[in-house]
Write a protein that holds these residues in place. Structure first.
Motif, PDB file in Angstrom:
ATOM      1  N   GLY A   1       0.678   3.144  -7.463  1.00  0.00           N
ATOM      2  CA  GLY A   1       1.950   2.530  -7.097  1.00  0.00           C
ATOM      3  C   GLY A   1       3.074   2.987  -7.999  1.00  0.00           C
ATOM      4  O   GLY A   1       2.909   3.903  -8.833  1.00  0.00           O
ATOM      5  N   PHE A   2       4.231   2.325  -7.840  1.00  0.00           N
ATOM      6  CA  PHE A   2       5.431   2.648  -8.601  1.00  0.00           C
ATOM      7  C   PHE A   2       5.938   1.380  -9.277  1.00  0.00           C
ATOM      8  O   PHE A   2       5.905   0.299  -8.681  1.00  0.00           O
TER       9      PHE A   2
ATOM     10  N   ILE B   1       4.813  -5.730  -2.879  1.00  0.00           N
ATOM     11  CA  ILE B   1       5.085  -5.817  -4.324  1.00  0.00           C
ATOM     12  C   ILE B   1       3.987  -6.635  -5.005  1.00  0.00           C
ATOM     13  O   ILE B   1       3.687  -7.760  -4.585  1.00  0.00           O
ATOM     14  N   LEU B   2       3.395  -6.061  -6.054  1.00  0.00           N
ATOM     15  CA  LEU B   2       2.390  -6.750  -6.867  1.00  0.00           C
ATOM     16  C   LEU B   2       2.990  -7.046  -8.228  1.00  0.00           C
ATOM     17  O   LEU B   2       3.447  -6.136  -8.927  1.00  0.00           O
ATOM     18  N   THR B   3       3.011  -8.317  -8.610  1.00  0.00           N
ATOM     19  CA  THR B   3       3.517  -8.711  -9.924  1.00  0.00           C
ATOM     20  C   THR B   3       2.355  -8.789 -10.916  1.00  0.00           C
ATOM     21  O   THR B   3       1.412  -9.572 -10.730  1.00  0.00           O
TER      22      THR B   3
ATOM     23  N   ASP C   1       6.654  -5.491 -11.953  1.00  0.00           N
ATOM     24  CA  ASP C   1       6.440  -5.491 -10.504  1.00  0.00           C
ATOM     25  C   ASP C   1       6.070  -4.086 -10.056  1.00  0.00           C
ATOM     26  O   ASP C   1       6.780  -3.118 -10.398  1.00  0.00           O
ATOM     27  N   LEU C   2       4.971  -3.971  -9.287  1.00  0.00           N
ATOM     28  CA  LEU C   2       4.526  -2.672  -8.773  1.00  0.00           C
ATOM     29  C   LEU C   2       4.742  -2.627  -7.257  1.00  0.00           C
ATOM     30  O   LEU C   2       4.381  -3.568  -6.531  1.00  0.00           O
ATOM     31  N   LEU C   3       5.301  -1.504  -6.759  1.00  0.00           N
ATOM     32  CA  LEU C   3       5.414  -1.254  -5.319  1.00  0.00           C
ATOM     33  C   LEU C   3       4.216  -0.404  -4.901  1.00  0.00           C
ATOM     34  O   LEU C   3       4.013   0.701  -5.411  1.00  0.00           O
ATOM     35  N   VAL C   4       3.422  -0.949  -3.929  1.00  0.00           N
ATOM     36  CA  VAL C   4       2.220  -0.253  -3.458  1.00  0.00           C
ATOM     37  C   VAL C   4       2.429   0.094  -1.986  1.00  0.00           C
ATOM     38  O   VAL C   4       2.247  -0.766  -1.102  1.00  0.00           O
TER      39      VAL C   4
END
Length: 494
Positions: free
Chosen positions: A139-140, A215-217, A161-164
């Motif tokens: 992710g980013f 979004i993964l926190t 926070d990761l954008l997958v």
């Protein structure tokens, strides 16, 4: 009579009195000197004492037939005389001399010796209370929450926070199947979300809201110190990358450095008291949780680990502590004041006080030492008196007189063999009276290996032995030196 004459008479009387007293004192000293001279002449006329042999007080078992310098120590040999047995075994000191020398006696006491050890320690993180946060998918980093290593975090505090992108497509498919109403297909889609490493809470949120959540926190699963943080806004992360590391503070380790000479008395579960300069008057209690297997080669200390609770978080790693280790208490032991023990490097002595102002050097086996007291494992009996102050002067006098220190408790014939000093050696020469041996060190005597001749306690000991045999030697210490009590062939012969 006028006043002037009366004063003259008084002064004359005083002078006469002093003259008489002075004359008496001079006469008394002369008479004493004459008596002493007569006594010396009487002793001289009785003839000189005959020396049986000469010996080194540090190795009394080795005898020499003439005076000279000791081959073991840098000192002259001392004689052992044929007469005057009492004079050659004790030092006699009059009460006046004892008072002038400042001799002070102590009683040999039996009791539980306060067993504790004072050392230093340093607080450290509990390495068992660690949480590692890793990327479960590619992710980013959309957002970093501004934390830095060293920050103290609360449980579930957000880190980034990761954008997958992969999750967005999978969630869209899941929502479409949900609207279709096919339960089997919906269950299969939900399983694919789980296999893509999506948290169960995020899946439930998607199903509840009907919206895509890509979004993964990242959060800290425990409260503690942020030791490592490897996320920055805009960076790309791959599956398995370590993004953060958090060390809990619910408990801390106390690393204690124990000298190797005291390492044998440390055990798991031992009670520990710690006092920190940062918190005066506060005593922290814990137990030994681990004894590390390696000794520090520089300080020659063993590292012992103690776990201390830290519910309020005030114990900070890096703080120093004064640590008291309470050793397991055993049965009562004999002990004397530590100042009463004379340590020569090869053995330990005490000056045993006997009747009528006689003092005798005795070899003892000291045990542990604590709080100015030393346990005595062998050599003394309860209620005996030892010299606690001035013993070095008595020991010097004993050495000058050629007095050999003996064991405090003489073994009975039935138990003599039980207290033998043992070593390995080789027979050089043997007959029914004595044996010459090239022996190794007698560790219990502190005696190095050498070639010596010993008397045999029993002529039967020579049976079956010849020159060149490897043997196990057992000797006892007597007033005449070492004597062979046991002589057996070793298991392996050349």
């Amino acid at each position: 009579m006028n006043l002037g004459k009366w004063n003259g008479v008084v002064l004359a009387g005083i002078a006469l009195a002093f003259g008489v007293a002075g004359g008496y004192e001079v006469a008394r000293q002369r008479m004493s000197g004459a008596a002493g001279s007569a006594q010396e002449q009487s002793q001289g006329s009785s003839g000189e004492r005959k020396a049986l042999y000469w010996y080194d007080p540090m190795y009394p078992q080795q005898k020499f037939d003439k005076p000279g310098k000791s081959p073991f120590m840098d000192m002259q040999l001392v004689p052992r005389y044929a007469s005057g047995a009492e004079a050659n075994t004790t030092v006699s000191i009059s009460p006046d001399q004892s008072q002038n020398l400042g001799l002070r006696l102590a009683t040999v006491t039996r009791g539980v010796l306060d067993s504790s050890l004072e050392v230093t320690g340093v607080l450290a993180f509990n390495e068992r209370d660690v949480a590692v946060i890793q990327a479960r998918t590619t992710g980013f980093v959309e957002r970093a929450y501004g934390h830095a290593p060293g920050d103290v975090l609360k449980p579930n505090e957000a880190l980034a926070d990761l954008l997958v992108p992969e999750w967005a497509a999978a969630q869209t498919e899941f929502l479409a199947l949900k609207q279709n109403g096919d339960a089997d297909l919906l269950a299969a889609a939900r399983q694919r979300l789980r296999l893509s490493a999506m948290p169960a809470a995020l899946i439930a949120q998607v199903e509840r809201t009907g919206k895509v959540q890509p979004i993964l926190t990242l959060v800290s699963p425990i409260g503690g110190v942020l030791q490592e943080l490897n996320v920055r806004a805009g960076m790309t992360v791959a599956t398995g990358d370590t993004l953060a590391r958090v060390n809990g503070l619910g408990s801390v380790w106390l690393a204690v450095a124990v000298p190797e000479s005291d390492a044998g008395a440390i055990a798991i579960g031992q009670t520990v008291e710690a006092r920190l300069p940062a918190f005066p008057g506060t005593v922290l209690k814990g137990k030994v949780s681990a004894i590390l297997p390696q000794t520090n080669p520089d300080s020659r200390t063993l590292s012992v680990r103690v776990e201390l609770p830290n519910p309020d978080g005030r114990l900070k790693p890096g703080l120093t502590a004064q640590v008291r280790l309470s050793r397991p208490t055993g049965q009562g032991v004999l002990w004397v004041p530590s100042e009463a023990v004379i340590r020569t490097g090869r053995r330990a002595l005490v000056m045993l006080a006997e009747d009528a102002g006689h003092y005798r050097p005795v070899v003892v086996q000291p045990g542990q030492e604590n709080d100015g007291k030393t346990a005595i494992l062998n050599g003394l009996e309860e209620s005996q008196k030892v010299v606690a102050s001035g013993q070095f002067l008595l020991d010097s006098e004993a050495s000058l007189k050629g007095i050999v220190a003996s064991a405090g408790q003489e073994p009975s014939p039935s138990t003599a063999v039980a207290g033998l000093h043992e070593a390995d050696g080789q027979v050089i020469e043997i007959n029914d009276r004595e044996v010459t041996l090239a022996h190794g060190p007698f560790k219990t005597l502190g005696m190095p290996g050498m070639t010596m001749t010993f008397p045999l306690a029993d002529p039967a000991l020579m049976q079956g032995l010849k020159a060149g045999d490897q043997v196990r030697i057992g000797v006892s210490q007597t007033d005449e030196g070492l004597r062979v009590e046991r002589l057996e062939k070793s298991g392996s012969q050349p």
